[in-house]
Design an enzyme around this catalytic site. Sequence first.
Site, PDB file in Angstrom:
ATOM      1  N   ASP A  18       7.182  -4.356  -3.458  1.00 56.44           N
ATOM      2  CA  ASP A  18       7.803  -3.094  -3.294  1.00 56.44           C
ATOM      3  C   ASP A  18       9.153  -3.235  -2.973  1.00 56.44           C
ATOM      4  O   ASP A  18      10.042  -2.821  -3.612  1.00 56.44           O
ATOM      5  CB  ASP A  18       7.109  -2.250  -2.507  1.00 56.44           C
ATOM      6  CG  ASP A  18       5.670  -1.764  -3.037  1.00 56.44           C
ATOM      7  OD1 ASP A  18       4.928  -2.668  -3.787  1.00 56.44           O
ATOM      8  OD2 ASP A  18       5.224  -0.703  -3.115  1.00 56.44           O
ATOM      9  N   ARG A  98       6.284   2.535  13.512  1.00 61.07           N
ATOM     10  CA  ARG A  98       7.564   2.822  12.754  1.00 61.07           C
ATOM     11  C   ARG A  98       8.824   3.259  13.439  1.00 61.07           C
ATOM     12  O   ARG A  98       9.867   3.228  13.070  1.00 61.07           O
ATOM     13  CB  ARG A  98       6.802   4.327  11.927  1.00 61.07           C
ATOM     14  CG  ARG A  98       5.919   3.993  10.800  1.00 61.07           C
ATOM     15  CD  ARG A  98       5.985   2.420  10.137  1.00 61.07           C
ATOM     16  NE  ARG A  98       4.953   2.432   8.983  1.00 61.07           N
ATOM     17  CZ  ARG A  98       5.060   1.240   8.289  1.00 61.07           C
ATOM     18  NH1 ARG A  98       5.632   0.298   8.894  1.00 61.07           N
ATOM     19  NH2 ARG A  98       3.932   0.987   7.624  1.00 61.07           N
ATOM     20  N   ASP A 127       4.232   7.357   6.401  1.00 63.68           N
ATOM     21  CA  ASP A 127       5.298   6.675   7.181  1.00 63.68           C
ATOM     22  C   ASP A 127       6.647   7.183   6.763  1.00 63.68           C
ATOM     23  O   ASP A 127       7.437   7.058   7.267  1.00 63.68           O
ATOM     24  CB  ASP A 127       4.913   5.387   6.683  1.00 63.68           C
ATOM     25  CG  ASP A 127       3.863   4.647   7.046  1.00 63.68           C
ATOM     26  OD1 ASP A 127       3.487   5.065   8.343  1.00 63.68           O
ATOM     27  OD2 ASP A 127       3.188   3.675   6.654  1.00 63.68           O
ATOM     28  N   SER A 179      -4.254  -1.145   0.480  1.00 67.85           N
ATOM     29  CA  SER A 179      -2.813  -1.008   1.267  1.00 67.85           C
ATOM     30  C   SER A 179      -2.983  -1.590   2.527  1.00 67.85           C
ATOM     31  O   SER A 179      -3.902  -1.001   3.073  1.00 67.85           O
ATOM     32  CB  SER A 179      -2.368   0.129   1.006  1.00 67.85           C
ATOM     33  OG  SER A 179      -1.160   0.447   1.988  1.00 67.85           O
TER      34      SER A 179
HETATM   35  N1  ARG Z   1      -3.181   6.202   8.099  1.00 69.46           N
HETATM   36  C1  ARG Z   1      -2.394   5.350   9.081  1.00 69.46           C
HETATM   37  C2  ARG Z   1      -1.325   6.138   9.362  1.00 69.46           C
HETATM   38  O1  ARG Z   1      -0.800   6.978   8.981  1.00 69.46           O
HETATM   39  C3  ARG Z   1      -1.987   4.015   8.521  1.00 69.46           C
HETATM   40  C4  ARG Z   1      -1.017   3.874   7.373  1.00 69.46           C
HETATM   41  C5  ARG Z   1      -0.886   2.603   6.948  1.00 69.46           C
HETATM   42  N2  ARG Z   1       0.347   2.416   6.194  1.00 69.46           N
HETATM   43  C6  ARG Z   1       0.599   1.590   5.051  1.00 69.46           C
HETATM   44  N3  ARG Z   1       1.539   1.902   4.521  1.00 69.46           N
HETATM   45  N4  ARG Z   1      -0.503   0.874   4.678  1.00 69.46           N
HETATM   46  O2  ARG Z   1      -1.038   5.689  10.586  1.00 69.46           O
END
Ligand code: ARG
Length: 402
Positions: A18, A98, A127, A179
């Site tokens: 990506d 993040r 995110d 993912s």
């Molecule tokens: N659902 C979790 C959160 O919002 C994990 C997110 C994982 N992110 C990813 N880009 N795979 O904190």
Amino acid sequence: MIKQQIKKVVLAYSGGLDTSVIIRWLKETYGCEVIAYCADLGQGEELSPLTEKAEKTGASKVYITDLKETFASDYIFPMLRANTVYEGTYLLGTAIARPLIAKRQMEIAKIEGADAVSHGATGKGNDQVRFELAYLSIDPNIKIIAPWRDWTFKSRSDLIAYAKEYKIPVEATADKPYSIDRNLLHVSYEGGILENPWTAPLEPMFATTASPENAPSEPSTLEIEYEAGNPIAIDGKAYSPATLIEELNRMGGIHGIGRVDLVENRYIGMKSRGVYETPGGTILHTAHRAVESLTLDREVLHLRDSLISQYASIIYNGYWFSPERKLLQTLMDEAQKGVTGTARLKLYKGNIIVTGRKAPHSLYRPEIATFEKDTVYVQKEAEGFIRLNALRLKLQALGNSN
Ligand code: ARG
């Protein structure tokens, strides 16, 4: 889409498909210079090859920054001092990373005189919110490009086709079925077969923990020492914050500690199924509570506990740099000043069993709590305590019988 004028953009780059495509897409779409930046947060990958890879893809400059110790001491530890858990189960391993990634990205943008930042988060998740709330709380004028919300690609195969067309070096790895987001604190898995919340994850998915069934049938015992709410040593040996978490990940991983499988509420409104491995974080969570049980005043403990879900939502929703998060952190840290002591734990087939706790300034007084004869506590006094506390209950009963 109205195209903004962009001169120079700093991209949060991972080296995957990506963000590789994003480098090229940014150049094609905006005719701008792209600086790739990759934060080492303990994702367990060798990051040095990324410099060459990003340059080959079209980045004019590449930053690879080791942020592991900062991540542990200034992000994970403050969160653990507050015993934070989202919706009762998720230890926030991605959410806490993040803001730090974004902060360093903004520092690089400043050094480089960039007018924009970009990330590879999709338009469906948390995110994007976390990155962008952090960017804007640092520089209200920064321009933000979130390609997943703008471009016409719909799937991974669209990205692969684009990569082929522009000769972008991407490894010919098989399509990852999930993912995955990995750092020092956790590994998260979403998507693929996990999208059906009734489908159990397959064992080979798990990267850092043994399954409890396959964990050794001999338990391991360890002692974790805390000072003012922070873990500082394991079995008498001092560790830096990041190495302490790494060591607990290793021990917890062997014993199948810290797997959770849940359906959570994303900030943008949808429910999503996630599976997480947080071995060290789960151990620290339990050990910390054990030390608190001796050292925190009852009312302070209960008041703090009542704030955990709010504190967790603040982090989950991306408000790390908000005034309310800082306010709560001040309160949490004030409460932690006396949380010094040691917890003894046994790790056994996915379980963390507390077998002892001690503290130099413990509020637990054996001479008061004892079931044996004591000289300090006057049992008779409990009678008045109960009678007065019962007064309103008695009035209630009398009222009901009128
Ligand atoms: N659902 C979790 C959160 O919002 C994990 C997110 C994982 N992110 C990813 N880009 N795979 O904190």
